[in-house]
Scaffold this motif. Structure first.
Motif, PDB file in Angstrom:
ATOM      1  N   VAL A 164       1.115  -0.689  -0.115  1.00 18.78           N
ATOM      2  CA  VAL A 164       0.287   0.035   0.035  1.00 18.78           C
ATOM      3  C   VAL A 164       0.905   0.962  -0.250  1.00 18.78           C
ATOM      4  O   VAL A 164       2.045   1.621   1.012  1.00 18.78           O
ATOM      5  N   ASP A 184      -1.949   5.745  -0.481  1.00 18.46           N
ATOM      6  CA  ASP A 184      -3.205   5.174  -0.317  1.00 18.46           C
ATOM      7  C   ASP A 184      -3.209   5.597   1.503  1.00 18.46           C
ATOM      8  O   ASP A 184      -4.704   5.231   1.589  1.00 18.46           O
ATOM      9  N   LEU A 196      -6.582   5.824   3.569  1.00 19.46           N
ATOM     10  CA  LEU A 196      -7.927   5.020   4.736  1.00 19.46           C
ATOM     11  C   LEU A 196      -7.381   5.197   5.815  1.00 19.46           C
ATOM     12  O   LEU A 196      -8.422   5.052   6.700  1.00 19.46           O
ATOM     13  N   LEU A 251      -9.543  -2.592   7.601  1.00 22.83           N
ATOM     14  CA  LEU A 251      -9.646  -1.864   5.924  1.00 22.83           C
ATOM     15  C   LEU A 251      -8.103  -2.249   5.710  1.00 22.83           C
ATOM     16  O   LEU A 251      -7.687  -2.372   4.594  1.00 22.83           O
ATOM     17  N   ASP A 307      -6.860  -5.585   4.714  1.00 22.40           N
ATOM     18  CA  ASP A 307      -8.058  -6.256   3.917  1.00 22.40           C
ATOM     19  C   ASP A 307      -6.964  -5.291   2.419  1.00 22.40           C
ATOM     20  O   ASP A 307      -6.887  -5.976   1.591  1.00 22.40           O
ATOM     21  N   THR A 308      -6.457  -4.614   2.725  1.00 22.34           N
ATOM     22  CA  THR A 308      -6.511  -3.393   1.626  1.00 22.34           C
ATOM     23  C   THR A 308      -4.988  -4.116   1.051  1.00 22.34           C
ATOM     24  O   THR A 308      -4.435  -4.185  -0.114  1.00 22.34           O
ATOM     25  N   ALA A 329      -5.494  -7.672  -0.511  1.00 23.64           N
ATOM     26  CA  ALA A 329      -6.396  -6.977  -2.328  1.00 23.64           C
ATOM     27  C   ALA A 329      -5.588  -6.588  -2.887  1.00 23.64           C
ATOM     28  O   ALA A 329      -5.589  -7.600  -4.488  1.00 23.64           O
ATOM     29  N   ASN A 330      -4.327  -5.831  -2.800  1.00 19.78           N
ATOM     30  CA  ASN A 330      -2.486  -5.604  -3.347  1.00 19.78           C
ATOM     31  C   ASN A 330      -2.516  -6.793  -3.965  1.00 19.78           C
ATOM     32  O   ASN A 330      -1.209  -6.365  -4.513  1.00 19.78           O
TER      33      ASN A 330
END
Length: 262
Positions: free
Chosen positions: A203, A207, A211, A224, A227-228, A231-232
């Motif tokens: 991240v 970003d 967030l 969050l 999870d980010t 997800a990346n």
């Protein structure tokens, strides 16, 4: 000043085990995060030893130090705890072949009234969100950061390098370790993020800032962030430890009186 703590760690999407460790002592107002390295399972042994040892020893010292120890004394106590943890990890590494070469990064925050005593080793980081602006307040002990400092690489080139995980300092690898310690004034509403590189490799800082500014409870914010990162790509274990500061002395007194009256 009062502090709210939330910690979460996740193995990510690629690794089979989690070599990160986090620890919090809310009474002592101590937060610790470590990212282990080494052979099979050895990294998680090193990070677990570091977080458990430092949390226990710092909490014990602070409990014995009384109501208002000097910041210089807190800093020295932290340095001694980390030195002892270094010896313990190195000793375990030398006496157990399966742990040979293990070590860990470290970032440890001791909140002392309205002061933060912050120590770190390696590339685990601490950020501070103040008035909507996110600032990294640790400096990586890494080969890449040395190249940037020497003017051989730009920050943009470093972000794309395949050598981003080469640390120049680690806990438990050598008989002596140099921890960088800094002290900061804490302002009401400051939010601190301690994290492993499993977050910052996945991240970007821009970003992260977006967030971490999200208007949600601290636990949801920690979820969050993880999870980010996943997800990346979630290429590494990812850990976050959030600490929210608030000027709560008068409010806490009033609440105590109300609860007492009931």
């Amino acid at each position: 000043m009062t502090y709210e703590f939330t910690a979460r760690t996740d193995k990510g999407r690629v690794r089979s085990n989690n070599e990160d460790a986090v620890a919090v002592d809310r009474d002592a107002q101590v937060a610790i995060l470590a990212d282990g390295m080494g052979g099979y399972n050895a990294g998680e042994v090193a990070s677990g030893m570091a977080t458990t040892f430092i949390r226990t020893e710092m909490a014990r010292w602070l409990a014995q130090a009384g109501a208002s120890p000097q910041s210089t004394d807190v800093r020295r106590a932290l340095e001694i705890c980390v030195e002892n943890a270094n010896h313990a990890i190195l000793g375990a590494s030398l006496s157990n072949p399966q742990y040979a070469g293990m070590g860990t990064t470290l970032v440890v925050a001791v909140f002392h009234g309205s002061r933060l005593i912050l120590g770190h080793i390696g590339d685990s980081r601490c950020y501070r969100l103040r008035d909507g602006a996110l600032q990294q307040i640790t400096r990586d002990h890494s080969w890449l950061q040395e190249q940037v400092d020497a003017g051989l690489l730009t920050a943009q080139q470093a972000a794309l390098s395949s050598n981003r995980n080469l640390v120049t300092r680690a806990l438990g690898v050598e008989p002596n370790v140099l921890m960088e310690v800094n002290e900061f004034q804490v302002a009401p509403n400051d939010l601190f993020l301690l994290c492993s590189d499993g977050l910052t490799d996945m991240v970007s800082d821009s970003d992260l800032a977006e967030l971490i500014r999200a208007p949600m409870p601290l636990e949801e914010k920690a979820t969050l962030l993880i999870d980010t990162a996943n997800a990346n790509g979630g290429r590494d274990n990812v850990s976050v430890l959030l600490v929210q500061a608030a000027a709560g002395g008068k409010k806490r007194g009033l609440m105590s009186r109300l609860l007492g009256a009931s």
